[in-house]
Design an enzyme around this catalytic site. Structure first.
Site, PDB file in Angstrom:
ATOM      1  N   ARG A 131       0.802  -1.280   0.135  1.00 45.88           N
ATOM      2  CA  ARG A 131      -0.315  -0.095   0.033  1.00 45.88           C
ATOM      3  C   ARG A 131       1.248   1.342   0.220  1.00 45.88           C
ATOM      4  NH1 ARG A 131      -2.567  -3.913   0.946  1.00 45.88           N
ATOM      5  NH2 ARG A 131      -0.811  -4.942   2.754  1.00 45.88           N
ATOM      6  N   THR A 132       1.735   1.404   0.519  1.00 49.10           N
ATOM      7  CA  THR A 132       2.535   2.242   0.964  1.00 49.10           C
ATOM      8  C   THR A 132       3.426   2.903   0.155  1.00 49.10           C
ATOM      9  OG1 THR A 132       2.597   2.078   3.659  1.00 49.10           O
ATOM     10  CG2 THR A 132       4.011   3.754   2.327  1.00 49.10           C
ATOM     11  N   LYS A 161      25.977  -5.032  -0.511  1.00 44.65           N
ATOM     12  CA  LYS A 161      27.170  -4.787  -0.446  1.00 44.65           C
ATOM     13  C   LYS A 161      28.511  -4.255   1.105  1.00 44.65           C
ATOM     14  CE  LYS A 161      27.086  -4.800  -5.185  1.00 44.65           C
ATOM     15  NZ  LYS A 161      27.439  -3.790  -6.376  1.00 44.65           N
ATOM     16  N   ARG A 182      11.394   3.805   2.917  1.00 46.17           N
ATOM     17  CA  ARG A 182      11.266   2.484   4.579  1.00 46.17           C
ATOM     18  C   ARG A 182      12.383   1.733   5.195  1.00 46.17           C
ATOM     19  NH1 ARG A 182       5.786  -0.482   4.404  1.00 46.17           N
ATOM     20  NH2 ARG A 182       4.841   1.316   5.353  1.00 46.17           N
ATOM     21  N   HIS A 210       5.353   6.495  11.871  1.00 42.98           N
ATOM     22  CA  HIS A 210       5.093   6.522  10.133  1.00 42.98           C
ATOM     23  C   HIS A 210       3.699   7.656   9.928  1.00 42.98           C
ATOM     24  CE1 HIS A 210       3.932   4.875   6.251  1.00 42.98           C
ATOM     25  NE2 HIS A 210       3.648   3.596   6.196  1.00 42.98           N
TER      26      HIS A 210
END
Length: 385
Positions: A131-132, A161, A182, A210
């Site tokens: 969704r986000t 890496k 995120r 959030h």
């Protein structure tokens, strides 16, 4: 950008205590008439639009926001980055919601809107998201912008890496105009904002916050209930690890006569910092183990998933928490007619599918509202009011 921006109301409290406030970037002080020594800072074009440089000092040219909080069309947005819920005050929230309502009209009536044509948004997602990530990408494209996307950046980017987050941000900002990130670590979004010279939006940082979810949650509550003052909200489920409920609690504290109920298994109770914050703001809160009783009192039952990924190897604790509180027809039967059930999604079994057909099930409308809030934020951060 080079540091996270705070709300003007929080800054005002600081500036009253100190005539000169030292920060990492000029934009932390914008919209307030105070001076700061920034001789060690690089002035970006973004900040130079707001500031008048005199020797080694920078003086804000805006009027004191204490006396003038009008948000005029064409003015720059008060924040450089969206990192945490504490950045926002009621005036800014109301103004953002007004822009979100404009975005609803654009989405419905003007499919070819091009206000962000020529802008590029980079999405850096180190944790899974549906969704986000998709709502941000949809928001950007519906306003005419373009998207550079990396899903599962933890595994399929140079982070695998050993590249540092700071180096990744410095690289990606060279390709884009705004970064949506995120991350699995709490505080990562703040680090990104302190590194970047373009806007950074926190799309969730581990168990931290959030903020855009909280914005769409409050927007949804206002649309569904019709008010934000005087409401009762039950936060249910994983309150220890749920970044959505933490950010929502911070925003609800901006409103008057709000009461919050915490309903959760013992192993995932709301953390003390949120309780202390709510108490400091005069917000009443109460812990309860009786979901039925709380549901009968509340305007909003905000259910959340028990987050398996936050328990590590402690499967026993996860199994202890999961399934204890479930919203089903029995819970609906005690809820008030005007009340709503919300959920940040995804859900597992904490809301039964039989609830979906009830008009009080607001979680899919809530997800849709995320598009409008994110369209509004992208427009504001890139173009201003």
């Amino acid at each position: 950008m080079s540091s996270c921006a705070f709300s003007t109301s929080a800054l005002r409290e600081t500036s009253l205590q100190n005539h000169e406030w030292i920060c990492r970037k000029p934009s932390d002080l914008k919209k307030n008439c105070i001076s700061v020594d920034v001789s060690h800072l690089k002035m970006t074009w973004h900040n130079s639009m707001r500031w008048k440089q005199t020797g080694s000092r920078v003086q804000c040219r805006a009027l004191d926001v204490e006396n003038n909080r009008a948000f005029l069309k064409g003015e720059l947005f008060q924040l450089d980055d969206v990192i945490e819920a504490q950045q926002f005050d009621r005036e800014i929230l109301s103004a953002i919601f007004e822009v979100a309502r404009e975005m609803e009209t654009i989405e419905k009536e003007s499919r070819g809107n091009q206000i962000l044509k020529g802008f590029l948004m980079a999405t850096l997602f180190y944790e899974p998201s549906t969704r986000t990530r998709l709502s941000f990408e949809s928001a950007m494209k519906r306003l005419g912008g373009e998207v550079l996307t990396t899903e599962n950046a933890r595994e399929f980017s140079s982070a695998a890496k050993g590249e540092t987050l700071e180096d990744t941000i410095r690289t990606v900002e060279g390709y884009s105009d705004i970064i949506v990130m995120r991350h699995f670590e709490s505080g990562a979004a703040r680090r990104a904002a302190m590194t970047a010279n373009i806007p950074v939006i926190n799309a969730g940082d581990g168990p931290g916050q959030h903020p855009t979810q909280a914005l769409l949650d409050v927007y949804t509550i206002e649309r569904e209930i019709g008010k934000l003052d005087g409401i009762k909200v039950g936060l249910v489920g994983d309150l220890a690890n749920g970044r959505t409920v933490r950010s929502l609690a911070y925003l609800l504290a901006k409103y008057n006569d709000v009461k919050i109920y915490f309903v959760s298994p013992e192993v995932v109770k709301m953390k003390e910092d949120i309780k202390e914050y709510l108490t400091s703001k005069g917000i009443k809160w109460e812990e309860s183990s009786d979901l039925m009783e709380v549901a009968s009192k509340c305007d909003v039952v905000y259910q959340t998933r028990i987050q398996r990924e936050r328990f590590g190897e402690r499967v026993d604790l996860y199994n202890e928490a999961r399934g204890k509180y479930i919203v089903n027809r029995d819970v609906l039967s005690v809820m008030q007619k005007h009340a709503v059930v919300m959920h940040p999604l995804p859900r597992l079994d904490e809301i039964t599918v039989e609830v979906d057909d009830d008009p009080r099930a607001a979680y899919f409308r809530q997800a849709k509202n995320g598009l409008f809030i994110r369209m509004a934020l992208l427009k504001l951060l890139l173009l201003g009011w």
